[in-house]
Design a protein around this motif. Structure first.
Motif, PDB file in Angstrom:
ATOM      1  N   ASN A 132       0.803  -1.222   0.000  1.00 24.57           N
ATOM      2  CA  ASN A 132       0.000   0.000   0.000  1.00 24.57           C
ATOM      3  C   ASN A 132       0.837   1.275   0.000  1.00 24.57           C
ATOM      4  O   ASN A 132       0.395   2.300  -0.508  1.00 24.57           O
ATOM      5  N   ILE A 133       2.026   1.222   0.571  1.00 24.08           N
ATOM      6  CA  ILE A 133       2.869   2.421   0.598  1.00 24.08           C
ATOM      7  C   ILE A 133       3.863   2.440  -0.568  1.00 24.08           C
ATOM      8  O   ILE A 133       4.731   3.304  -0.640  1.00 24.08           O
ATOM      9  N   GLY A 134       3.732   1.472  -1.469  1.00 27.24           N
ATOM     10  CA  GLY A 134       4.588   1.443  -2.647  1.00 27.24           C
ATOM     11  C   GLY A 134       5.963   0.870  -2.396  1.00 27.24           C
ATOM     12  O   GLY A 134       6.896   1.112  -3.167  1.00 27.24           O
ATOM     13  N   ALA A 135       6.110   0.096  -1.332  1.00 29.33           N
ATOM     14  CA  ALA A 135       7.410  -0.470  -0.997  1.00 29.33           C
ATOM     15  C   ALA A 135       7.389  -1.997  -1.002  1.00 29.33           C
ATOM     16  O   ALA A 135       8.249  -2.633  -0.400  1.00 29.33           O
ATOM     17  N   GLY A 136       6.418  -2.574  -1.673  1.00 26.97           N
ATOM     18  CA  GLY A 136       6.291  -4.024  -1.699  1.00 26.97           C
ATOM     19  C   GLY A 136       7.475  -4.738  -2.313  1.00 26.97           C
ATOM     20  O   GLY A 136       7.776  -5.874  -1.954  1.00 26.97           O
ATOM     21  N   ASN A 137       8.164  -4.076  -3.220  1.00 27.31           N
ATOM     22  CA  ASN A 137       9.311  -4.696  -3.886  1.00 27.31           C
ATOM     23  C   ASN A 137      10.617  -4.508  -3.105  1.00 27.31           C
ATOM     24  O   ASN A 137      11.643  -5.043  -3.498  1.00 27.31           O
ATOM     25  N   ARG A 138      10.579  -3.775  -2.014  1.00 32.28           N
ATOM     26  CA  ARG A 138      11.806  -3.493  -1.258  1.00 32.28           C
ATOM     27  C   ARG A 138      12.102  -4.502  -0.163  1.00 32.28           C
ATOM     28  O   ARG A 138      13.197  -4.508   0.399  1.00 32.28           O
ATOM     29  N   MET A 139      11.124  -5.350   0.147  1.00 30.25           N
ATOM     30  CA  MET A 139      11.321  -6.357   1.198  1.00 30.25           C
ATOM     31  C   MET A 139      10.626  -7.636   0.764  1.00 30.25           C
ATOM     32  O   MET A 139       9.449  -7.626   0.419  1.00 30.25           O
ATOM     33  N   SER A 140      11.359  -8.730   0.803  1.00 30.07           N
ATOM     34  CA  SER A 140      10.800 -10.003   0.353  1.00 30.07           C
ATOM     35  C   SER A 140       9.950 -10.649   1.448  1.00 30.07           C
ATOM     36  O   SER A 140      10.066 -10.323   2.625  1.00 30.07           O
ATOM     37  N   ARG A 141       9.099 -11.558   1.020  1.00 27.91           N
ATOM     38  CA  ARG A 141       8.263 -12.299   1.967  1.00 27.91           C
ATOM     39  C   ARG A 141       9.136 -13.115   2.915  1.00 27.91           C
ATOM     40  O   ARG A 141       8.827 -13.249   4.094  1.00 27.91           O
ATOM     41  N   SER A 142      10.244 -13.638   2.424  1.00 27.03           N
ATOM     42  CA  SER A 142      11.126 -14.434   3.284  1.00 27.03           C
ATOM     43  C   SER A 142      11.748 -13.580   4.390  1.00 27.03           C
ATOM     44  O   SER A 142      11.965 -14.068   5.499  1.00 27.03           O
ATOM     45  N   GLU A 143      12.032 -12.310   4.110  1.00 26.40           N
ATOM     46  CA  GLU A 143      12.555 -11.421   5.149  1.00 26.40           C
ATOM     47  C   GLU A 143      11.498 -11.153   6.216  1.00 26.40           C
ATOM     48  O   GLU A 143      11.805 -11.136   7.414  1.00 26.40           O
TER      49      GLU A 143
END
Length: 135
Positions: free
Chosen positions: A90-101
């Protein structure tokens, strides 16, 4: 020493339905620490760019409220990986942190109840606030 911390954390987790604040106070692995720091940095960067006039504490509460599994934000509210991932999207940062992290953080800090053979780790709302406030 580490086995003592793990076994006491497991006993605490097994004895309560909501994650305990005692689980956050233990030492995290280097990977989980880096992931928590990364999450906190992403959120702080977003706050500075979009909510500069809002107090950091209020912003963190709003973020955690948005990430909570239930629509009611109270003492029993929990945050799941899906909730954190949703906020980041929602804040446009979905690609900056992976689900595994995200999973790494929740696996170490949270409680992982097994429902229908599927373990989904969660942390309490207060743990989430503490986690993103520390790093």
């Amino acid at each position: 020493m580490i086995s003592t911390i793990v076994s006491s954390s497991l006993r605490l987790a097994a004895s309560s339905s909501a994650p305990s604040a005692a689980l956050v106070s233990r030492q995290l692995s280097m990977t989980a620490t880096q992931s928590a720091s990364k999450l906190s940095s992403i959120l702080e960067e977003y706050r500075a760019q979009n909510y500069a006039m809002e107090l950091p504490r209020r912003f963190r509460q709003d973020i955690v409220k948005a990430a909570c599994s239930s629509r009611q934000y109270n003492a029993q509210a929990t945050v799941s990986a899906d909730g954190i991932e949703s906020v980041l999207q929602n804040i446009g940062a979905g690609n900056r942190m992976s689900r595994s992290e995200i999973d790494e953080i929740l696996n170490e800090v949270g409680v992982c109840p097994v429902n229908d053979g599927n373990a989904q780790c969660v942390i309490s709302a207060s743990q989430m606030i503490e986690l993103i406030s520390k790093h």
